[in-house]
Design an enzyme around this catalytic site. Structure first.
Site, PDB file in Angstrom:
ATOM      1  N   ASP A  15       0.719  -1.084   0.065  1.00 33.46           N
ATOM      2  CA  ASP A  15       0.187  -0.028   0.042  1.00 33.46           C
ATOM      3  C   ASP A  15       0.926   1.217  -0.142  1.00 33.46           C
ATOM      4  O   ASP A  15       2.106   0.960  -0.436  1.00 33.46           O
ATOM      5  CB  ASP A  15      -0.830  -0.338   1.142  1.00 33.46           C
ATOM      6  CG  ASP A  15      -2.187   0.898   0.863  1.00 33.46           C
ATOM      7  OD1 ASP A  15      -2.216   1.602   0.314  1.00 33.46           O
ATOM      8  OD2 ASP A  15      -3.225   0.018   1.293  1.00 33.46           O
ATOM      9  N   HIS A  61       1.101   2.544  -3.533  1.00 34.68           N
ATOM     10  CA  HIS A  61       0.103   3.032  -3.926  1.00 34.68           C
ATOM     11  C   HIS A  61       0.661   4.400  -4.278  1.00 34.68           C
ATOM     12  O   HIS A  61       0.322   5.122  -5.079  1.00 34.68           O
ATOM     13  CB  HIS A  61      -1.389   3.065  -3.235  1.00 34.68           C
ATOM     14  CG  HIS A  61      -2.053   1.856  -3.292  1.00 34.68           C
ATOM     15  ND1 HIS A  61      -3.041   2.030  -2.553  1.00 34.68           N
ATOM     16  CD2 HIS A  61      -1.699   0.676  -3.914  1.00 34.68           C
ATOM     17  CE1 HIS A  61      -3.602   0.421  -2.573  1.00 34.68           C
ATOM     18  NE2 HIS A  61      -2.866  -0.173  -3.511  1.00 34.68           N
TER      19      HIS A  61
END
Length: 456
Positions: A275, A309
């Protein structure tokens, strides 16, 4: 007349000084860095092996006894010698440096029963949840150091098993996603004592969680296979992360999430996470408004970011706001790194983000944009709390591949992102014909910027 002249001179100097700070924010960064206090510890050593009962299958009690003794005697080093030690939750205390010798491995159990609930915050929502693997609450002068390994053993057969995340059996007989009950607690404003999540319906815990702590050092070790966020300082002050290796791919595997923290230094760290590599936060919706504690004075320097991300994200749980973030001398490179700098919120969440300064960053490839701004995150377009993002400055940032340079997803009828400046930057391999998408942005300026070899 002399008094008037002197007053005008003083007024000019104050104004001029303010302008100097505005255009030279790196001088202010050095002041912040000097204010970050690194903890120190007495030379007393407490070896966990000296407190181990051979009849125990885990070292949990031995580690706890060593920490308790260390604190009682005024602090020191709790030493984890070379070797592998299985354990449950570890709770740090003031004046303790948990030090891993090179070759030392703390192997954390995957049994939720070994992580009794503690006060925490999950994705900006206050609650009691399964204890983080390493936890400290309201402690001062704490550290985890040394060239060892922290292994959470999380994979898709245990903590990350899809059925445990998507099909949870709750105490009231209903089933749903892991965080459904947590989100209900926020939406319906349950009192804190009702927000107790444990056993089979507890959310996956953070790996290292430092709540209301002061003077924290995390240095030199590696973190693998985390159930949830890897490092989560919350409402803490003077936090240093240095030379860490953070490798973990799975659901919600952010590398580091400073939340409502003040004076944080993250330097010379390596991120390879599932992430956001770094995600700065300050509470979600009404829970964030209850505290209204911003994250401020965050320095990210000399780091390497791979998958994730975003390299550095601010949000989405940013209701309390964020100010004064410096990112410099970093390398970011991965086709799976969606954005280099990402700022995100929505009109239900709100939050003011200001004074974000980025310089000397080299980007190999990223998937979407060098700067991505989302003002209606999760497609939320209505609410009473418009976010506000302003004074964002990039200098000497170079990239070899991306779809866009800037991507702002805002509102046609109002500019919630303002005062964005790029200076002395070079962006190659920008693949979309429309190199920028600016919806809901104002005062975006470029000086000595080239895109695909052409001045912009």
């Amino acid at each position: 007349m002399k008094k008037i002249t002197l007053s005008l001179i003083l007024l000019f100097l104050v104004f001029y000084a303010g302008q100097v700070v505005a255009v030279n924010p790196w001088r202010q960064m050095r002041k912040v860095e000097k204010a970050i206090k690194q903890p120190s510890f007495p030379e007393r050593i407490f070896r966990i092996t000296d407190y181990y009962n051979p009849s125990d299958s885990l070292y949990t009690m031995a580690i706890d006894k060593a920490i308790t003794m260390c604190t009682a005697e005024g602090g020191g080093v709790v030493l984890v010698p070379k070797g592998t030690y299985k354990t449950g939750a570890i709770h740090l205390r003031s004046n303790v440096n948990l030090h891993l010798e090179e070759g030392a491995v703390l192997l954390f159990s995957i049994d939720p029963a070994l992580y009794p609930p503690v006060l925490t915050r999950i994705e900006g929502i206050d609650c009691y949840n399964l204890s983080p693997l390493i936890y400290a609450y309201n402690e001062e002068n704490v550290a985890v150091t040394g060239k060892g390994l922290l292994d959470g053993q999380a994979d898709f057969t245990n903590w990350l098993l899809p059925d445990k995340i998507l099909h949870v059996q709750f105490p009231d007989g209903t089933t749903g996603k892991e965080k459904d009950m947590l989100n209900r607690a926020l939406e319906e404003q349950w009192p804190l004592e009702r927000r107790v999540f444990e056993k089979g319906y507890g959310m996956r815990p953070q790996f290292i969680h430092l709540y209301k702590c002061k003077n924290v050092l995390l240095e030199d070790f590696e973190v693998n296979r985390s159930p949830f966020w890897l490092i989560h300082p919350l409402m803490s002050e003077n936090v240093i992360l240095r030379r860490l290796t953070l490798r973990s791919h799975g659901w919600n595997n952010d590398g580091c999430d400073p939340e409502s923290c003040k004076n944080v230094l993250i330097e010379d760290c390596f991120f390879d996470t599932g992430d956001d590599c770094i995600a700065i936060k300050s509470g979600k919706d009404d829970d964030g408004r209850k505290w209204m504690i911003p994250s401020e004075n965050i320095i990210v320097r000399g780091c390497t970011m791979r998958d994730g991300h975003a390299g550095v994200a601010i949000g989405s749980e940013i209701t309390g706001g964020c100010r004064n973030v410096w990112v410099e001398n970093c390398q970011m490179d991965s086709p799976n790194l969606a954005r280099i700098i990402r700022i995100k919120s929505n009109p239900n969440r709100g939050g003011e983000v200001c004074n974000v300064f980025v310089r000397n960053v080299e980007v190999g490839a990223c998937d979407l944009a060098i700067l991505g701004i989302e003002l209606k995150y999760w497609n939320v377009t209505e609410g009473k709390y418009d976010p506000s993002f302003h004074n964002i400055r990039f200098e000497n940032v170079n990239s070899k591949k991306s779809r866009y340079m800037i991507h702002v997803d805002g509102f046609e009828d109002r500019a919630l992102a303002k005062d964005i400046f790029f200076t002395n930057c070079r962006f190659e391999g920008v693949s979309e014909p429309e190199v920028n998408i600016l919806k809901g942005a104002d005062n975006v300026k470029f000086k000595n910027v080239t895109i695909n070899g052409k001045s912009y």
